[in-house]
Design an enzyme around this catalytic site. Structure first.
Site, mmCIF file in Angstrom:
data_model
loop_
_atom_site.group_PDB
_atom_site.id
_atom_site.type_symbol
_atom_site.label_atom_id
_atom_site.label_comp_id
_atom_site.label_asym_id
_atom_site.label_seq_id
_atom_site.Cartn_x
_atom_site.Cartn_y
_atom_site.Cartn_z
ATOM 1 N N ASP A 36 35.187 63.225 16.206
ATOM 2 C CA ASP A 36 36.140 62.123 16.065
ATOM 3 C C ASP A 36 35.537 60.934 15.306
ATOM 4 O O ASP A 36 36.073 59.834 15.333
ATOM 5 C CB ASP A 36 36.649 61.680 17.440
ATOM 6 C CG ASP A 36 35.511 61.176 18.318
ATOM 7 O OD1 ASP A 36 34.336 61.358 17.930
ATOM 8 O OD2 ASP A 36 35.796 60.614 19.391
ATOM 9 N N HIS A 240 23.801 67.801 -10.342
ATOM 10 C CA HIS A 240 24.383 67.031 -9.232
ATOM 11 C C HIS A 240 23.464 67.035 -8.015
ATOM 12 O O HIS A 240 23.896 67.245 -6.889
ATOM 13 C CB HIS A 240 25.777 67.565 -8.883
ATOM 14 C CG HIS A 240 26.803 67.179 -9.903
ATOM 15 N ND1 HIS A 240 28.060 67.734 -9.959
ATOM 16 C CD2 HIS A 240 26.759 66.268 -10.912
ATOM 17 C CE1 HIS A 240 28.735 67.187 -10.971
ATOM 18 N NE2 HIS A 240 27.961 66.299 -11.566
ATOM 19 N N ASP A 257 21.307 58.469 -11.171
ATOM 20 C CA ASP A 257 22.713 58.347 -11.581
ATOM 21 C C ASP A 257 23.423 57.723 -10.393
ATOM 22 O O ASP A 257 23.641 58.383 -9.375
ATOM 23 C CB ASP A 257 23.266 59.754 -11.899
ATOM 24 C CG ASP A 257 24.713 59.718 -12.393
ATOM 25 O OD1 ASP A 257 25.394 58.708 -12.180
ATOM 26 O OD2 ASP A 257 25.148 60.730 -12.986
ATOM 27 N N ASP A 268 29.384 53.746 -13.232
ATOM 28 C CA ASP A 268 28.726 55.057 -13.268
ATOM 29 C C ASP A 268 27.601 54.972 -14.297
ATOM 30 O O ASP A 268 27.852 55.077 -15.496
ATOM 31 C CB ASP A 268 29.778 56.113 -13.648
ATOM 32 C CG ASP A 268 29.223 57.530 -13.655
ATOM 33 O OD1 ASP A 268 28.072 57.726 -13.235
ATOM 34 O OD2 ASP A 268 29.959 58.432 -14.100
ATOM 35 N N HIS A 347 26.586 69.718 -20.268
ATOM 36 C CA HIS A 347 27.794 69.005 -19.819
ATOM 37 C C HIS A 347 28.391 68.199 -20.971
ATOM 38 O O HIS A 347 27.815 68.143 -22.054
ATOM 39 C CB HIS A 347 27.492 68.113 -18.605
ATOM 40 C CG HIS A 347 26.441 67.064 -18.834
ATOM 41 N ND1 HIS A 347 26.671 65.885 -19.509
ATOM 42 C CD2 HIS A 347 25.128 67.020 -18.463
ATOM 43 C CE1 HIS A 347 25.571 65.156 -19.514
ATOM 44 N NE2 HIS A 347 24.614 65.830 -18.909
ATOM 45 N N HIS A 351 33.579 60.840 -19.528
ATOM 46 C CA HIS A 351 34.868 61.001 -18.837
ATOM 47 C C HIS A 351 35.483 59.616 -18.720
ATOM 48 O O HIS A 351 34.797 58.601 -18.869
ATOM 49 C CB HIS A 351 34.648 61.631 -17.460
ATOM 50 C CG HIS A 351 33.557 60.967 -16.651
ATOM 51 N ND1 HIS A 351 33.752 59.812 -15.924
ATOM 52 C CD2 HIS A 351 32.238 61.266 -16.506
ATOM 53 C CE1 HIS A 351 32.623 59.452 -15.346
ATOM 54 N NE2 HIS A 351 31.672 60.307 -15.691
ATOM 55 N N HIS A 358 35.550 59.873 -11.836
ATOM 56 C CA HIS A 358 36.101 60.729 -12.904
ATOM 57 C C HIS A 358 37.581 60.381 -12.924
ATOM 58 O O HIS A 358 38.389 60.951 -12.200
ATOM 59 C CB HIS A 358 35.875 62.213 -12.601
ATOM 60 C CG HIS A 358 34.422 62.584 -12.656
ATOM 61 N ND1 HIS A 358 33.919 63.752 -12.166
ATOM 62 C CD2 HIS A 358 33.343 61.922 -13.157
ATOM 63 C CE1 HIS A 358 32.604 63.796 -12.348
ATOM 64 N NE2 HIS A 358 32.238 62.698 -12.944
ATOM 65 N N GLU A 381 27.323 59.644 -21.800
ATOM 66 C CA GLU A 381 26.203 60.090 -20.976
ATOM 67 C C GLU A 381 25.563 61.402 -21.419
ATOM 68 O O GLU A 381 25.558 62.384 -20.677
ATOM 69 C CB GLU A 381 26.658 60.224 -19.524
ATOM 70 C CG GLU A 381 27.946 61.020 -19.312
ATOM 71 C CD GLU A 381 28.284 61.192 -17.831
ATOM 72 O OE1 GLU A 381 27.398 61.672 -17.090
ATOM 73 O OE2 GLU A 381 29.412 60.874 -17.435
ATOM 74 N N TYR A 385 17.987 68.724 -20.366
ATOM 75 C CA TYR A 385 17.417 69.245 -19.118
ATOM 76 C C TYR A 385 16.642 70.516 -19.438
ATOM 77 O O TYR A 385 17.225 71.499 -19.893
ATOM 78 C CB TYR A 385 18.543 69.534 -18.119
ATOM 79 C CG TYR A 385 19.534 68.390 -18.029
ATOM 80 C CD1 TYR A 385 19.323 67.335 -17.141
ATOM 81 C CD2 TYR A 385 20.650 68.345 -18.878
ATOM 82 C CE1 TYR A 385 20.216 66.264 -17.081
ATOM 83 C CE2 TYR A 385 21.544 67.281 -18.826
ATOM 84 C CZ TYR A 385 21.324 66.245 -17.927
ATOM 85 O OH TYR A 385 22.206 65.191 -17.886
ATOM 86 N N ARG A 403 18.975 61.832 -18.490
ATOM 87 C CA ARG A 403 20.364 61.466 -18.800
ATOM 88 C C ARG A 403 20.410 59.943 -18.942
ATOM 89 O O ARG A 403 19.759 59.237 -18.166
ATOM 90 C CB ARG A 403 21.331 61.938 -17.701
ATOM 91 C CG ARG A 403 22.772 61.551 -17.957
ATOM 92 C CD ARG A 403 23.793 62.361 -17.152
ATOM 93 N NE ARG A 403 23.693 62.195 -15.717
ATOM 94 C CZ ARG A 403 23.160 63.083 -14.885
ATOM 95 N NH1 ARG A 403 22.683 64.226 -15.353
ATOM 96 N NH2 ARG A 403 23.091 62.852 -13.590
ATOM 97 N N GLU A 405 23.333 57.017 -19.256
ATOM 98 C CA GLU A 405 24.794 56.881 -19.109
ATOM 99 C C GLU A 405 25.201 55.416 -19.033
ATOM 100 O O GLU A 405 24.663 54.655 -18.230
ATOM 101 C CB GLU A 405 25.239 57.600 -17.826
ATOM 102 C CG GLU A 405 26.706 57.391 -17.494
ATOM 103 C CD GLU A 405 27.171 58.237 -16.310
ATOM 104 O OE1 GLU A 405 26.347 58.538 -15.419
ATOM 105 O OE2 GLU A 405 28.357 58.595 -16.290
HETATM 106 N N1 GLY Z 1 27.976 60.539 -11.632
HETATM 107 C C1 GLY Z 1 28.756 61.598 -12.058
HETATM 108 C C2 GLY Z 1 28.915 61.582 -13.514
HETATM 109 O O1 GLY Z 1 28.097 61.018 -14.200
HETATM 110 O O2 GLY Z 1 29.855 62.066 -14.038
HETATM 111 MN MN MN Z 2 26.950 59.386 -13.589
HETATM 112 MN MN MN Z 3 29.581 59.980 -15.418
#
Ligand code: GLY
Ligand code: MN
Ligand code: MN
Length: 438
Positions: A36, A240, A257, A268, A347, A351, A358, A381, A385, A403, A405
């Site tokens: 709960d 991730h 990130d 982000d 990737h 986005h 997202h 971004e 890798y 990365r 971003e």
């Molecule tokens: N943090 C998730 C992305 O960069 O899309």
């Molecule tokens: Mn990110």
């Molecule tokens: Mn992102």
């Protein structure tokens, strides 16, 4: 955000819906972490966008042209006993007085009231598939009316998903929204700076995460917009990675990130930096490729360019860099065409960003990439890798994950980087870390 801002959004949506229509939109259900024990409640972004109402168990109904008011908010009744435990509720009076509803009814009375609101309506704007229990109720209400059609009741003939209209509105940010997004980005940039200054070999990834959360909350952002990724060395190659459990090693890179949510808007940001404050030669060379790709991609963010332009540019610069460093061999055009870069850059370059990390909004219209317009916000971004044991790749590149971003607003003349408050060039990062390391 002001009540006028929410009223303006509802008006725009209703203009798009037209006459003889109704929109029905429930907020998000409460989620339980265990038994709960509830997660902190967060309303559905679409729902909040139209109401500014953050209580659970609420449904907004919009009926353009309704005589007794177009905006109806179903919400919980006031309840003195329960309010002692979990705080005050707006109730029906508050829904009207504080949230600008034209009419408000108890959520428990919805089954009695909704069919009446659907009478005389041709089209129902409702998105099926998000909440199956609620879908069934909407269908039951409409069926209930159909049964009365022989006695002359005019019943809706068409269901239309609400997403398209609403998400097109959410895609273009107003000045109110941009204020929140700037704040989310600056709070997040400051947290990344803190992480860079504090980081040293021997710390654990979760300790860096703690510094980020401390900084977010200290500066007024109660929650991260998504689970923070804090990955040292090989963990940076897991896209991730959120375990954040390992010890940070001298000589490795750290990929963070992380972004704060401020007033329901997300930032982000990703940064990658050396745990000991100094890039090694291999790290520096690979990092510069990603940075060059990111800077070139950001240059593509301007009105008139299409959604995929930054990605295509990033892919080109990254592939060129991989050839230069001997990680890929072959002709540039062929490697791009055969998507050979995808082994190391798997990737996309970004986005939409907004209330959801997202964020909503179509990327294509009629099968064509969407054109960028002033007021859109997107992330840029790119990354690289190279896990250990990567085939045909020199060992010196192994376990490097990078990365970079940023959050970028499309302006009338080009773009504005909202997350510019944290360095990303090699000298800037090393300087910031050297000040901290003494
Ligand atoms: N943090 C998730 C992305 O960069 O899309
Ligand atoms: Mn990110
Ligand atoms: Mn992102």
């Amino acid at each position: 955000m002001s009540t006028q801002e929410f009223a303006r959004r509802r008006k725009h949506l209703m203009q798009g819906m037209g006459d003889g229509t109704i929109a029905i939109l429930p907020t998000a259900p409460t989620q339980f972490r265990n038994r709960d024990s509830e997660y902190h409640y967060r309303p559905d972004s679409d729902f909040y966008y139209l109401t500014g109402f953050s209580e659970p168990e609420a449904v907004i109904v919009l009926k353009p042209g309704r005589e007794h008011g177009e905006y109806i908010l179903f919400c919980r009744e006031r309840d003195a006993k329960s309010e002692i435990w979990v705080g005050s509720r707006a109730g029906q009076e508050g829904a009207v007085e504080q949230y600008g509803a034209d009419d408000s009814f108890p959520i428990d009375d919805m089954d009695d009231i909704l069919p009446g609101l659907l009478e005389g309506v041709d089209r129902v704007f409702y998105t099926m598939g998000d909440h199956s229990d609620f879908d069934k109720r909407v269908i039951d209400w409409v069926n209930h009316l159909h049964k009365q059609s022989r006695s002359g009741v005019h019943t809706p003939g068409e269901f239309i998903a609400l997403d398209h209209l609403l998400h097109d509105l959410r895609l273009i940010k107003s000045s109110f929204e941009l204020k929140a997004m700037r704040k989310a980005a600056s709070i997040s940039a400051k947290a990344h700076c803190r992480a860079m200054r504090i980081c040293k070999p021997g710390m654990h990834e979760y300790q860096i995460e703690a510094e980020l959360i401390h900084s977010f909350m200290h500066d007024g952002a109660r929650f991260p917009a998504y689970s923070s990724i804090v990955g040292g060395g090989a963990n940076a190659c897991v896209l991730h990675y959120v375990d954040n459990k390992d010890k940070l090693k001298n000589g490795d890179l750290l990929l963070i990130d992380a972004g704060a949510e401020y007033d329901y808007y997300a930032a982000d940001i990703s940064r990658t930096f050396p745990i000991n404050g100094k890039f090694s030669r291999a790290q520096r060379e690979l990092y510069q490729v990603v940075l060059d790709a990111q800077l070139a991609a950001i240059e593509q963010v301007k009105p008139g360019n299409h959604w995929n332009d930054p990605h295509e540019t990033a892919v080109r610069v990254i592939t060129e860099g991989l050839i230069r460093l001997g990680i890929l061999t072959g002709k540039l055009e062929t490697l791009i065409e055969k998507e050979k870069y995808k082994t190391f850059y798997m990737h996309r370059t970004g986005h939409w960003l907004g209330m959801d990390v997202h964020d909503v909004g179509d990327y294509k219209i009629d099968d064509e990439w969407r054109q960028l317009e002033a007021g859109m916000v997107l992330t840029v971004e790119p990354g690289l890798y190279i896990p250990a044991n990567s085939q045909d790749v020199d060992e010196k590149w192994w376990d490097i994950g990078i990365r970079i971003e940023d959050d970028v607003l499309v302006t009338k003349t080009g773009h504005e980087v909202l997350s510019a408050g944290v360095p990303k060039d090699i000298d800037g990062i090393e300087y910031m870390m050297s000040v901290a390391h003494g």
